[in-house]
Motif scaffolding. Sequence first.
Motif, PDB file in Angstrom:
ATOM      1  N   ALA A   1       0.902  -1.171  -0.093  1.00  0.00           N
ATOM      2  CA  ALA A   1       0.067   0.203  -0.123  1.00  0.00           C
ATOM      3  C   ALA A   1       0.778   1.312   0.022  1.00  0.00           C
ATOM      4  N   GLY A   2       2.155   1.213   0.187  1.00  0.00           N
ATOM      5  CA  GLY A   2       3.140   2.330  -0.007  1.00  0.00           C
ATOM      6  C   GLY A   2       3.089   3.014   1.263  1.00  0.00           C
ATOM      7  N   ILE A   3       2.875   2.230   2.428  1.00  0.00           N
ATOM      8  CA  ILE A   3       2.889   2.678   3.797  1.00  0.00           C
ATOM      9  C   ILE A   3       4.344   2.330   4.337  1.00  0.00           C
ATOM     10  N   PRO A   4       4.953   3.355   4.965  1.00  0.00           N
ATOM     11  CA  PRO A   4       6.227   2.785   5.737  1.00  0.00           C
ATOM     12  C   PRO A   4       5.968   2.005   6.679  1.00  0.00           C
ATOM     13  N   PRO A   5       7.165   1.124   7.145  1.00  0.00           N
ATOM     14  CA  PRO A   5       7.086  -0.003   7.917  1.00  0.00           C
ATOM     15  C   PRO A   5       7.047   0.502   9.290  1.00  0.00           C
ATOM     16  N   PHE A   6       6.348  -0.053  10.187  1.00  0.00           N
ATOM     17  CA  PHE A   6       6.300   0.107  11.607  1.00  0.00           C
ATOM     18  C   PHE A   6       7.862  -0.116  12.028  1.00  0.00           C
ATOM     19  N   THR A   7       7.929   0.400  13.448  1.00  0.00           N
ATOM     20  CA  THR A   7       9.106  -0.128  14.054  1.00  0.00           C
ATOM     21  C   THR A   7       8.782  -1.371  14.929  1.00  0.00           C
ATOM     22  N   VAL A   8       9.398  -2.230  15.081  1.00  0.00           N
ATOM     23  CA  VAL A   8       9.159  -3.657  16.052  1.00  0.00           C
ATOM     24  C   VAL A   8      10.120  -3.591  17.360  1.00  0.00           C
ATOM     25  N   MET A   9       9.537  -3.528  18.454  1.00  0.00           N
ATOM     26  CA  MET A   9      10.223  -2.980  19.632  1.00  0.00           C
ATOM     27  C   MET A   9       9.737  -4.017  20.703  1.00  0.00           C
ATOM     28  N   SER A  10      10.771  -4.769  20.813  1.00  0.00           N
ATOM     29  CA  SER A  10      10.607  -5.928  21.885  1.00  0.00           C
ATOM     30  C   SER A  10      10.911  -5.181  23.308  1.00  0.00           C
ATOM     31  N   CYS A  11       9.960  -5.606  24.119  1.00  0.00           N
ATOM     32  CA  CYS A  11      10.139  -5.251  25.615  1.00  0.00           C
ATOM     33  C   CYS A  11      10.310  -6.541  26.701  1.00  0.00           C
ATOM     34  N   ASP A  12      10.833  -7.631  25.906  1.00  0.00           N
ATOM     35  CA  ASP A  12      11.311  -8.742  26.768  1.00  0.00           C
ATOM     36  C   ASP A  12      12.494  -8.702  27.221  1.00  0.00           C
ATOM     37  N   ASN A  13      12.867  -9.422  28.426  1.00  0.00           N
ATOM     38  CA  ASN A  13      14.005  -9.405  29.147  1.00  0.00           C
ATOM     39  C   ASN A  13      14.899 -10.317  28.446  1.00  0.00           C
ATOM     40  N   LEU A  14      15.557  -9.640  27.307  1.00  0.00           N
ATOM     41  CA  LEU A  14      16.514 -10.447  26.389  1.00  0.00           C
ATOM     42  C   LEU A  14      17.670  -9.730  26.376  1.00  0.00           C
ATOM     43  N   PRO A  15      19.078 -10.389  26.325  1.00  0.00           N
ATOM     44  CA  PRO A  15      20.076  -9.525  25.927  1.00  0.00           C
ATOM     45  C   PRO A  15      19.985  -9.137  24.271  1.00  0.00           C
ATOM     46  N   GLY A  16      20.060  -7.803  23.899  1.00  0.00           N
ATOM     47  CA  GLY A  16      19.948  -7.769  22.437  1.00  0.00           C
ATOM     48  C   GLY A  16      18.749  -8.166  22.071  1.00  0.00           C
ATOM     49  N   ASN A  17      17.588  -7.679  22.834  1.00  0.00           N
ATOM     50  CA  ASN A  17      16.253  -8.193  22.266  1.00  0.00           C
ATOM     51  C   ASN A  17      15.796  -7.604  21.149  1.00  0.00           C
ATOM     52  N   GLY A  18      16.360  -6.453  20.438  1.00  0.00           N
ATOM     53  CA  GLY A  18      16.142  -6.184  19.208  1.00  0.00           C
ATOM     54  C   GLY A  18      16.464  -6.866  18.150  1.00  0.00           C
ATOM     55  N   HIS A  19      17.791  -7.385  18.415  1.00  0.00           N
ATOM     56  CA  HIS A  19      18.788  -8.048  17.562  1.00  0.00           C
ATOM     57  C   HIS A  19      17.929  -9.360  17.393  1.00  0.00           C
ATOM     58  N   VAL A  20      17.506  -9.989  18.563  1.00  0.00           N
ATOM     59  CA  VAL A  20      16.731 -11.127  18.668  1.00  0.00           C
ATOM     60  C   VAL A  20      15.414 -11.187  17.823  1.00  0.00           C
ATOM     61  N   THR A  21      14.696 -10.219  18.030  1.00  0.00           N
ATOM     62  CA  THR A  21      13.555  -9.893  17.117  1.00  0.00           C
ATOM     63  C   THR A  21      13.632  -9.747  15.869  1.00  0.00           C
ATOM     64  N   HIS A  22      14.799  -9.117  15.290  1.00  0.00           N
ATOM     65  CA  HIS A  22      15.224  -9.197  14.032  1.00  0.00           C
ATOM     66  C   HIS A  22      15.567 -10.623  13.547  1.00  0.00           C
ATOM     67  N   THR A  23      16.297 -11.277  14.344  1.00  0.00           N
ATOM     68  CA  THR A  23      16.563 -12.614  13.785  1.00  0.00           C
ATOM     69  C   THR A  23      15.335 -13.492  13.564  1.00  0.00           C
ATOM     70  N   THR A  24      14.415 -13.198  14.482  1.00  0.00           N
ATOM     71  CA  THR A  24      13.258 -14.186  14.502  1.00  0.00           C
ATOM     72  C   THR A  24      12.308 -13.895  13.392  1.00  0.00           C
ATOM     73  N   VAL A  25      12.144 -12.506  13.024  1.00  0.00           N
ATOM     74  CA  VAL A  25      11.169 -11.821  12.011  1.00  0.00           C
ATOM     75  C   VAL A  25      11.645 -12.478  10.796  1.00  0.00           C
ATOM     76  N   THR A  26      13.091 -12.122  10.483  1.00  0.00           N
ATOM     77  CA  THR A  26      13.793 -12.432   9.338  1.00  0.00           C
ATOM     78  C   THR A  26      13.723 -13.868   9.021  1.00  0.00           C
ATOM     79  N   GLY A  27      14.158 -14.636   9.994  1.00  0.00           N
ATOM     80  CA  GLY A  27      14.205 -16.071   9.805  1.00  0.00           C
ATOM     81  C   GLY A  27      12.861 -16.812   9.317  1.00  0.00           C
TER      82      GLY A  27
ATOM     83  N   GLY B   1      16.581  -2.677  23.743  1.00  0.00           N
ATOM     84  CA  GLY B   1      16.052  -2.134  24.926  1.00  0.00           C
ATOM     85  C   GLY B   1      16.262  -2.971  25.955  1.00  0.00           C
ATOM     86  N   MET B   2      16.623  -2.295  27.473  1.00  0.00           N
ATOM     87  CA  MET B   2      16.552  -3.058  28.613  1.00  0.00           C
ATOM     88  C   MET B   2      15.303  -2.493  29.529  1.00  0.00           C
TER      89      MET B   2
END
Length: 476
Positions: free
Chosen positions: A165-191, A213-214
Amino acid sequence: MTASAQEPSYDRASLKPGIVHIGLGNFHRAHMAVYLDDLFALDEGHDWAILGAGVRPADARMRDAMRGQDCLSTVIELDPKGPSARRIGSMIDFLPVEADNAALIKAMSQPEIRIVSLTVTEGGYFLNPQGGFDTTHPEIKADAANPHRTAFGAIIAALKARRAAGIPPFTVMSCDNLPGNGHVTHTTVTGLARLSDPAMADWIDANVAFPNGMVDRITPATGPLERALAGEFGQADDPVPVTCEPFRQWVLEDNFPQGRPALEKVGVTFTDQVHAFEMMKIRILNGGHAIIAYPSALMDLTLVHEAMADPLIRAFLTRLENDEILPHVPPVPGTNLGWYRDLIIDRFSNPRIADTTARLCLDGSNRQPKFIVPSIRDNLAAGTLPEGLILLSAFWCHYCAGQTDSGAPIPPNDPNWDDLQDRARRAKADPMAWLGMETVYGDLGQNAALRDRFAARLAEVARDGTAATLRRYLGL
C-alpha cells in the motif's frame, strides 16, 4: 476504610492509537503502559495510545477481562512504606484474538500504527540452544506452511500489506528481558520470513527498525492476595490487577524511523549503549537472583525477602557481587555500579513483593548460561578461580537432585528437569555428568581446577548441608 486508586488525569477520549502491543501480561501493564500513562498525564503524545493484542487462548481471556473494565489496569506499587494504587488508561482497546490473526494484521497495517511492541516472554522467540532461529520448531514449521499464525507471522503479513500500500513500515520493539532483544527479534522475524518469502526477508532486513532495549521491574504473578489488595483500593471487580515494586527502568536505542512518544520526559533513557546497561542488569540483578535462589531453596526459605533476611544468604550474595561480578562489569554511562548493587539488594529485600525463591530457581538451564556462566568465564580469563560462583553451580546441581536439606521434595522446575535430575544424581560420582552440559557450560568442564573444585563443593553440600557449607565458605 477503603482507599481509592488514582484515576487517569487526562481525557482518555482524546487518545488515538499509535502502538499495537502483543502480550498483555503483568509486566507490560506495570511497565510500558505506566510510562505512557505518565506521558499522557503531561498532556503529551496522545496519538500514541496502545491497542492490545494477543495470539494465544490465554490472551482471549485477558481481552475479556480488560474490555470488561474499559481497558483500564489497576497497578499497585508495593512500597515498603505502604502500597499505592492507580488506574492505567494508556490502552484504549484490545483487538479480537483469532486463529488467523486477521484483526491483528489489519490493525498493524494501518498507517497510524508506527510501533509494534511485544512482551511474549524470553522463551517466545523460537531460538535454538545456540541462540539462532529455530526453523524446526513445530509452530514455526506450521507458520511457514500456513503463514501468520504466530505473532511474528502476523508482523510479516502486516509489513507485506504496508509495503503493497506504500505505507512506511512500523518499528518492531521488543520489551522482553533478553540481551540484545532488538537483534533477537530481527533474527526471528527475518528468519521466519525467509522460510516462505526470501525477498520479503531481505526487504525487512533493509527497511524495518528493531531497537534494542533494557527493561526492569519486579512484577509478581496475580493471585488471590493481589486481588484482595486491589479490593482494598476499591477495585474488587478487577480480575487482573497488577502488583509491582516501586522501581522501574527502561533503556532504549533511539531508532524509530516513523517517530516515537517523548518517553524521555517520563524517565526513559535513550542511548546508543544499551548493551552496557544490559550487562549491568544481567550480571548484577539477574545473576544476583541466581546466587540467592538455590541455597535459599535448599534451606527451605520460600520467599525472597526472607532469604535476604538470612545472614548467610545475604553475605553470600554480597561477597559474590563484590568479588566475582562487579569487577568484570564494564562502566555504565551515568551509573555507579556500587550504587546499583546496593539498589538491587534493597529491591530483593522488599517484604511487600513476596517474590518466591521457586520462581528464581525456575528454568536454570536457560538462565545460568546467560546470567552466571559469563561471570565464571571472565574470572577465569583474569586468572582467578571464582570460588563463590563454582559453589553456586554446586548448589544448583544439588537442588536439581530433587530434595532440600530437610528432605522435602523439590517439584520439577525446569523444562529439562528429567535430564537435570539424572545428571545431578550422576554428578556425585562424576562431575562431568553436570559440567559436561555444553549448552550451559560450553567447554568449562575441561578446566581441571574448576572441575576439581566443583566436585569438592558438591560433595561438601551433600555431606554437610547448605548452611554449614556457606559458613565455611564465608569463614564464619
